[in-house]
Design a protein around this motif. Sequence first.
Motif, PDB file in Angstrom:
ATOM      1  N   THR A  42      34.150  52.116  31.172  1.00 55.13           N
ATOM      2  CA  THR A  42      32.954  51.902  31.991  1.00 55.13           C
ATOM      3  C   THR A  42      32.551  50.431  31.969  1.00 55.13           C
ATOM      4  O   THR A  42      32.193  49.860  33.007  1.00 55.13           O
ATOM      5  CB  THR A  42      31.795  52.781  31.493  1.00 55.13           C
ATOM      6  OG1 THR A  42      32.198  54.158  31.533  1.00 55.13           O
ATOM      7  CG2 THR A  42      30.553  52.594  32.347  1.00 55.13           C
ATOM      8  N   ILE A  43      32.607  49.825  30.792  1.00 55.69           N
ATOM      9  CA  ILE A  43      32.301  48.399  30.690  1.00 55.69           C
ATOM     10  C   ILE A  43      33.321  47.584  31.472  1.00 55.69           C
ATOM     11  O   ILE A  43      32.968  46.662  32.225  1.00 55.69           O
ATOM     12  CB  ILE A  43      32.250  47.957  29.217  1.00 55.69           C
ATOM     13  CG1 ILE A  43      31.043  48.589  28.513  1.00 55.69           C
ATOM     14  CG2 ILE A  43      32.202  46.431  29.099  1.00 55.69           C
ATOM     15  CD1 ILE A  43      31.015  48.362  27.014  1.00 55.69           C
ATOM     16  N   TYR A  44      34.596  47.948  31.341  1.00 60.29           N
ATOM     17  CA  TYR A  44      35.655  47.223  32.050  1.00 60.29           C
ATOM     18  C   TYR A  44      35.463  47.318  33.568  1.00 60.29           C
ATOM     19  O   TYR A  44      35.571  46.311  34.277  1.00 60.29           O
ATOM     20  CB  TYR A  44      37.021  47.793  31.667  1.00 60.29           C
ATOM     21  CG  TYR A  44      38.175  47.106  32.364  1.00 60.29           C
ATOM     22  CD1 TYR A  44      38.704  45.917  31.857  1.00 60.29           C
ATOM     23  CD2 TYR A  44      38.719  47.647  33.528  1.00 60.29           C
ATOM     24  CE1 TYR A  44      39.750  45.277  32.498  1.00 60.29           C
ATOM     25  CE2 TYR A  44      39.759  47.012  34.181  1.00 60.29           C
ATOM     26  CZ  TYR A  44      40.276  45.826  33.661  1.00 60.29           C
ATOM     27  OH  TYR A  44      41.309  45.195  34.316  1.00 60.29           O
ATOM     28  N   ASP A  45      35.147  48.501  34.060  1.00 63.87           N
ATOM     29  CA  ASP A  45      34.975  48.699  35.501  1.00 63.87           C
ATOM     30  C   ASP A  45      33.764  47.966  36.052  1.00 63.87           C
ATOM     31  O   ASP A  45      33.692  47.706  37.265  1.00 63.87           O
ATOM     32  CB  ASP A  45      34.836  50.201  35.815  1.00 63.87           C
ATOM     33  CG  ASP A  45      36.124  50.971  35.574  1.00 63.87           C
ATOM     34  OD1 ASP A  45      37.189  50.341  35.475  1.00 63.87           O
ATOM     35  OD2 ASP A  45      36.052  52.214  35.457  1.00 63.87           O
ATOM     36  N   ASN A  46      32.795  47.660  35.187  1.00 63.66           N
ATOM     37  CA  ASN A  46      31.561  46.974  35.620  1.00 63.66           C
ATOM     38  C   ASN A  46      31.419  45.617  34.941  1.00 63.66           C
ATOM     39  O   ASN A  46      30.315  45.087  34.819  1.00 63.66           O
ATOM     40  CB  ASN A  46      30.347  47.851  35.307  1.00 63.66           C
ATOM     41  CG  ASN A  46      30.348  49.145  36.090  1.00 63.66           C
ATOM     42  OD1 ASN A  46      29.870  49.201  37.214  1.00 63.66           O
ATOM     43  ND2 ASN A  46      30.894  50.196  35.497  1.00 63.66           N
ATOM     44  N   ARG A  47      32.536  45.056  34.499  1.00 65.53           N
ATOM     45  CA  ARG A  47      32.539  43.842  33.683  1.00 65.53           C
ATOM     46  C   ARG A  47      31.829  42.667  34.364  1.00 65.53           C
ATOM     47  O   ARG A  47      31.031  41.970  33.740  1.00 65.53           O
ATOM     48  CB  ARG A  47      33.976  43.459  33.326  1.00 65.53           C
ATOM     49  CG  ARG A  47      34.091  42.250  32.424  1.00 65.53           C
ATOM     50  CD  ARG A  47      35.533  42.000  32.033  1.00 65.53           C
ATOM     51  NE  ARG A  47      36.076  43.110  31.263  1.00 65.53           N
ATOM     52  CZ  ARG A  47      36.023  43.174  29.940  1.00 65.53           C
ATOM     53  NH1 ARG A  47      35.449  42.219  29.247  1.00 65.53           N
ATOM     54  NH2 ARG A  47      36.537  44.206  29.303  1.00 65.53           N
ATOM     55  N   ASP A  48      32.125  42.431  35.627  1.00 66.38           N
ATOM     56  CA  ASP A  48      31.549  41.269  36.305  1.00 66.38           C
ATOM     57  C   ASP A  48      30.030  41.332  36.328  1.00 66.38           C
ATOM     58  O   ASP A  48      29.355  40.309  36.198  1.00 66.38           O
ATOM     59  CB  ASP A  48      32.095  41.157  37.730  1.00 66.38           C
ATOM     60  CG  ASP A  48      33.542  40.714  37.762  1.00 66.38           C
ATOM     61  OD1 ASP A  48      34.034  40.190  36.739  1.00 66.38           O
ATOM     62  OD2 ASP A  48      34.196  40.896  38.807  1.00 66.38           O
ATOM     63  N   TYR A  49      29.491  42.540  36.506  1.00 64.99           N
ATOM     64  CA  TYR A  49      28.036  42.690  36.495  1.00 64.99           C
ATOM     65  C   TYR A  49      27.473  42.576  35.085  1.00 64.99           C
ATOM     66  O   TYR A  49      26.526  41.825  34.838  1.00 64.99           O
ATOM     67  CB  TYR A  49      27.641  44.034  37.109  1.00 64.99           C
ATOM     68  CG  TYR A  49      26.175  44.331  36.946  1.00 64.99           C
ATOM     69  CD1 TYR A  49      25.232  43.748  37.779  1.00 64.99           C
ATOM     70  CD2 TYR A  49      25.716  45.178  35.930  1.00 64.99           C
ATOM     71  CE1 TYR A  49      23.874  43.996  37.613  1.00 64.99           C
ATOM     72  CE2 TYR A  49      24.371  45.439  35.763  1.00 64.99           C
ATOM     73  CZ  TYR A  49      23.453  44.843  36.603  1.00 64.99           C
ATOM     74  OH  TYR A  49      22.110  45.080  36.427  1.00 64.99           O
ATOM     75  N   VAL A  63      40.351  49.025  24.033  1.00 62.54           N
ATOM     76  CA  VAL A  63      39.613  50.173  23.509  1.00 62.54           C
ATOM     77  C   VAL A  63      39.393  50.047  22.009  1.00 62.54           C
ATOM     78  O   VAL A  63      38.338  50.432  21.484  1.00 62.54           O
ATOM     79  CB  VAL A  63      40.354  51.490  23.832  1.00 62.54           C
ATOM     80  CG1 VAL A  63      39.657  52.673  23.168  1.00 62.54           C
ATOM     81  CG2 VAL A  63      40.433  51.706  25.332  1.00 62.54           C
ATOM     82  N   ALA A  64      40.357  49.481  21.311  1.00 66.31           N
ATOM     83  CA  ALA A  64      40.242  49.338  19.856  1.00 66.31           C
ATOM     84  C   ALA A  64      39.008  48.535  19.453  1.00 66.31           C
ATOM     85  O   ALA A  64      38.438  48.764  18.380  1.00 66.31           O
ATOM     86  CB  ALA A  64      41.498  48.690  19.286  1.00 66.31           C
ATOM     87  N   ASP A  65      38.587  47.598  20.300  1.00 64.87           N
ATOM     88  CA  ASP A  65      37.390  46.801  19.991  1.00 64.87           C
ATOM     89  C   ASP A  65      36.143  47.685  20.006  1.00 64.87           C
ATOM     90  O   ASP A  65      35.271  47.545  19.150  1.00 64.87           O
ATOM     91  CB  ASP A  65      37.237  45.656  21.006  1.00 64.87           C
ATOM     92  CG  ASP A  65      38.374  44.659  20.935  1.00 64.87           C
ATOM     93  OD1 ASP A  65      38.878  44.418  19.823  1.00 64.87           O
ATOM     94  OD2 ASP A  65      38.753  44.122  21.993  1.00 64.87           O
TER      95      ASP A  65
END
Length: 200
Positions: A42-49, A63-65
């Motif tokens: 979810t964070i990756y898909d909305n990273r720019d925002y 994901v490991a992070d």
Amino acid sequence: MEKQTKNTEKVKQTLHGHFAWIEADFFIREAVLEDASVIWQTIYDNRDYLRTWLPFVDNLREVADEEEFLKTQLSVPYKERNIVFVIMCGNELCGLIGFVTTDNINHRTEIGYWLIPKYQGRGIMSRCVRHLCKWVVSERGINRIQIRCATGNRPSNAIPQRLGFTLEGIEREGELLLEGKYTDLNVYSILKNEVENWIN
């Protein structure tokens, strides 16, 4: 109502910790290690925002992070833990909300949160913050709840303002954002007696 009750029971069967419906379609529950992949995606898909106001986003490279973050949180004894909650609409993750920098000796904590754009502007986060303020006062005996928001982040600032938090001042250059730029933070707080005086 019958459908919501059935859904609630189904969800609760798989959960440990606090769970609550925020409105008919949205609920919060305590995050577990198995949530790491969907949180990261979810964070990756909305990273720019998200990266505009959340400095940690660029450090979540895999994901490991996120798994490491959750392991660290979950390893703390429950009564001392800064609990992280997922905000869900059905099976979709909408955002996160949780406690940070809790000081149990002085009965104070801070709430941090983020919500993906498609769910903003509907009052969801305000209801989540309100619920957790009441919960942490009644269940943890917290006396002071703080929220810090970048001065330029209008949606984030609107939440404590809407809920009647007191703006105490500005923490100058309190957070390092993208490209080495510092931002001032508005510091809001609400006290136990003020939360207890909210009309349900």
